[in-house]
Design a protein around this motif. Sequence first.
Motif, PDB file in Angstrom:
ATOM      1  N   GLY A  99       0.918  -1.405   0.206  1.00  0.00           N
ATOM      2  CA  GLY A  99       0.010  -0.177  -0.218  1.00  0.00           C
ATOM      3  C   GLY A  99       1.044   1.291   0.271  1.00  0.00           C
ATOM      4  O   GLY A  99       0.473   2.632  -1.014  1.00  0.00           O
ATOM      5  N   MET A 100       1.963   1.486   0.832  1.00  0.00           N
ATOM      6  CA  MET A 100       2.340   2.383   0.149  1.00  0.00           C
ATOM      7  C   MET A 100       3.035   2.456  -0.706  1.00  0.00           C
ATOM      8  O   MET A 100       3.667   3.763  -1.424  1.00  0.00           O
ATOM      9  N   GLU A 101       3.924   1.295  -1.511  1.00  0.00           N
ATOM     10  CA  GLU A 101       4.399   1.815  -2.498  1.00  0.00           C
ATOM     11  C   GLU A 101       3.155   2.062  -3.599  1.00  0.00           C
ATOM     12  O   GLU A 101       4.276   2.836  -4.543  1.00  0.00           O
ATOM     13  N   ARG A 102       1.970   2.061  -2.952  1.00  0.00           N
ATOM     14  CA  ARG A 102       0.970   2.564  -4.532  1.00  0.00           C
ATOM     15  C   ARG A 102       1.127   4.301  -3.998  1.00  0.00           C
ATOM     16  O   ARG A 102       0.668   4.436  -4.678  1.00  0.00           O
ATOM     17  N   ALA A 103       0.786   4.307  -2.651  1.00  0.00           N
ATOM     18  CA  ALA A 103       0.326   5.637  -2.371  1.00  0.00           C
ATOM     19  C   ALA A 103       1.541   6.329  -1.004  1.00  0.00           C
ATOM     20  O   ALA A 103       1.773   6.132   0.009  1.00  0.00           O
ATOM     21  N   PRO A 104       3.272   6.470  -1.797  1.00  0.00           N
ATOM     22  CA  PRO A 104       4.140   7.126  -1.171  1.00  0.00           C
ATOM     23  C   PRO A 104       3.580   7.803  -0.295  1.00  0.00           C
ATOM     24  O   PRO A 104       3.155   8.944  -0.117  1.00  0.00           O
ATOM     25  N   TYR A 105       4.476   8.399   0.480  1.00  0.00           N
ATOM     26  CA  TYR A 105       4.171   9.353   1.855  1.00  0.00           C
ATOM     27  C   TYR A 105       4.368  10.602   1.377  1.00  0.00           C
ATOM     28  O   TYR A 105       5.500  11.035   0.878  1.00  0.00           O
ATOM     29  N   ASP A 106       3.113  11.344   2.017  1.00  0.00           N
ATOM     30  CA  ASP A 106       3.214  12.794   1.432  1.00  0.00           C
ATOM     31  C   ASP A 106       3.248  13.278   2.836  1.00  0.00           C
ATOM     32  O   ASP A 106       1.690  13.568   3.751  1.00  0.00           O
ATOM     33  N   ARG A 107       3.994  14.090   3.219  1.00  0.00           N
ATOM     34  CA  ARG A 107       4.291  14.658   4.756  1.00  0.00           C
ATOM     35  C   ARG A 107       3.634  16.051   4.677  1.00  0.00           C
ATOM     36  O   ARG A 107       2.913  15.945   5.816  1.00  0.00           O
ATOM     37  N   LYS A 108       2.952  16.449   4.287  1.00  0.00           N
ATOM     38  CA  LYS A 108       2.422  17.670   4.305  1.00  0.00           C
ATOM     39  C   LYS A 108       1.343  17.687   4.373  1.00  0.00           C
ATOM     40  O   LYS A 108       0.609  18.345   5.628  1.00  0.00           O
ATOM     41  N   PRO A 109       0.240  16.561   3.403  1.00  0.00           N
ATOM     42  CA  PRO A 109      -1.279  16.345   4.450  1.00  0.00           C
ATOM     43  C   PRO A 109      -0.931  16.262   5.687  1.00  0.00           C
ATOM     44  O   PRO A 109      -1.983  16.404   6.588  1.00  0.00           O
ATOM     45  N   VAL A 110      -0.216  15.248   5.682  1.00  0.00           N
ATOM     46  CA  VAL A 110      -0.255  14.448   7.353  1.00  0.00           C
ATOM     47  C   VAL A 110       0.209  15.385   7.956  1.00  0.00           C
ATOM     48  O   VAL A 110      -0.322  15.606   9.505  1.00  0.00           O
ATOM     49  N   LEU A 111       0.796  16.341   7.902  1.00  0.00           N
ATOM     50  CA  LEU A 111       1.504  17.295   8.664  1.00  0.00           C
ATOM     51  C   LEU A 111       0.410  18.520   8.611  1.00  0.00           C
ATOM     52  O   LEU A 111      -0.189  19.409  10.400  1.00  0.00           O
ATOM     53  N   GLU A 112      -0.671  18.317   8.457  1.00  0.00           N
ATOM     54  CA  GLU A 112      -1.499  19.103   8.181  1.00  0.00           C
ATOM     55  C   GLU A 112      -2.797  18.599   8.946  1.00  0.00           C
ATOM     56  O   GLU A 112      -3.113  19.435   9.693  1.00  0.00           O
ATOM     57  N   TYR A 113      -3.282  17.294   8.904  1.00  0.00           N
ATOM     58  CA  TYR A 113      -3.721  16.758   9.816  1.00  0.00           C
ATOM     59  C   TYR A 113      -3.241  16.882  11.436  1.00  0.00           C
ATOM     60  O   TYR A 113      -4.768  17.355  12.200  1.00  0.00           O
ATOM     61  N   ILE A 114      -2.210  16.736  11.534  1.00  0.00           N
ATOM     62  CA  ILE A 114      -1.860  16.767  12.614  1.00  0.00           C
ATOM     63  C   ILE A 114      -1.826  18.137  13.209  1.00  0.00           C
ATOM     64  O   ILE A 114      -2.747  17.780  14.015  1.00  0.00           O
ATOM     65  N   SER A 115      -2.110  19.238  12.727  1.00  0.00           N
ATOM     66  CA  SER A 115      -2.308  20.559  13.188  1.00  0.00           C
ATOM     67  C   SER A 115      -3.476  20.973  13.304  1.00  0.00           C
ATOM     68  O   SER A 115      -3.673  21.394  14.702  1.00  0.00           O
ATOM     69  N   GLN A 116      -3.949  20.283  12.665  1.00  0.00           N
ATOM     70  CA  GLN A 116      -5.812  20.814  12.565  1.00  0.00           C
ATOM     71  C   GLN A 116      -6.187  19.655  13.938  1.00  0.00           C
ATOM     72  O   GLN A 116      -7.050  20.686  15.098  1.00  0.00           O
ATOM     73  N   VAL A 117      -5.856  18.545  14.572  1.00  0.00           N
ATOM     74  CA  VAL A 117      -6.402  17.917  15.240  1.00  0.00           C
ATOM     75  C   VAL A 117      -5.843  18.714  16.570  1.00  0.00           C
ATOM     76  O   VAL A 117      -6.186  19.015  17.553  1.00  0.00           O
ATOM     77  N   ARG A 118      -4.439  19.036  16.988  1.00  0.00           N
ATOM     78  CA  ARG A 118      -3.679  19.571  17.795  1.00  0.00           C
ATOM     79  C   ARG A 118      -4.503  20.700  18.325  1.00  0.00           C
ATOM     80  O   ARG A 118      -5.006  21.031  19.245  1.00  0.00           O
ATOM     81  N   ASN A 119      -4.894  21.704  17.269  1.00  0.00           N
ATOM     82  CA  ASN A 119      -4.881  22.730  17.907  1.00  0.00           C
ATOM     83  C   ASN A 119      -6.881  23.537  17.951  1.00  0.00           C
ATOM     84  O   ASN A 119      -6.728  24.485  17.827  1.00  0.00           O
ATOM     85  N   SER A 120      -6.424  22.212  17.020  1.00  0.00           N
ATOM     86  CA  SER A 120      -8.393  22.927  17.414  1.00  0.00           C
ATOM     87  C   SER A 120      -9.403  21.269  18.066  1.00  0.00           C
ATOM     88  O   SER A 120     -10.551  21.420  17.942  1.00  0.00           O
ATOM     89  N   PHE A 121      -8.715  20.467  18.882  1.00  0.00           N
ATOM     90  CA  PHE A 121      -9.595  19.856  20.057  1.00  0.00           C
ATOM     91  C   PHE A 121      -9.891  18.677  19.326  1.00  0.00           C
ATOM     92  O   PHE A 121     -11.062  18.131  19.195  1.00  0.00           O
TER      93      PHE A 121
END
Length: 239
Positions: A99-121
């Motif tokens: 699955g990782m081969e088909r969808a390589p790690y994209d750091r930007k949306p992961v950082l966006e997701y973490i930021s949204q959870v962290r900053n908005s509960f």
Amino acid sequence: MENPNFPIGGTESDPDSGACCKRKRGEIDDVPKIDLGGEIAKIDDSSMGEGEEKKTREVREFEDRYDIIYPYQRRLMFEDEDFDMRGYFSSDDEEMLEGMERAPYDRKPVLEYISQVRNSFGFDVDAHIPYWMRQGIFYFIPIRLSRAGPGYRDYVNDAANIAIREINLDMKNKTSFELVEVAKAVITYAPFNLLFLTLAVKRVEEAKTETIRAIVYHPVCQPWELHQWMLVKPDAAEA
């Protein structure tokens, strides 16, 4: 992609511990916010004595009673620039590695997701994380109501109406709120089936719209429960 035909919650496996480390009560790590630049289920009151009043669920600040926000208050390995997602799973986990081969790690949306959870509960989440990342952390999934099928919309609207009904009970006739619309809805799966709702409301016989945030718990085959709610100040609601 989530199944648009129900049920919501109760179908996911319990996430492994992975990046989600159990904290000691009272411990909070100082992690800075990420700057990215740019017939309804009934409430069960049978346990209450006659004449006994419900304790209000209104809070001034949301409490992490489920220890699902805490992991995001710490720096996660996914934030590291040198994070290697292939090293996150053992070599014998072929399905995940493929699955990782088909969808390589994209750091930007992961950082966006973490930021949204962290900053908005968990309330202001519209980013999705890769499926493989869900194996090691409690995750939050936005429900896009404009694209959702009738099952999802009915589910969220039921939760919102129950929340408003219970909030009005908490108000003890000081005022009553009417639901205008569900502005945002975010869900977490097992072991905690929780809905994080941002609701546009108005007071009865008033025209001004206000914002309420509420956490509704829906255990599988059990009555809904309003756990916490807060009337959001205008500046915070607009943020």
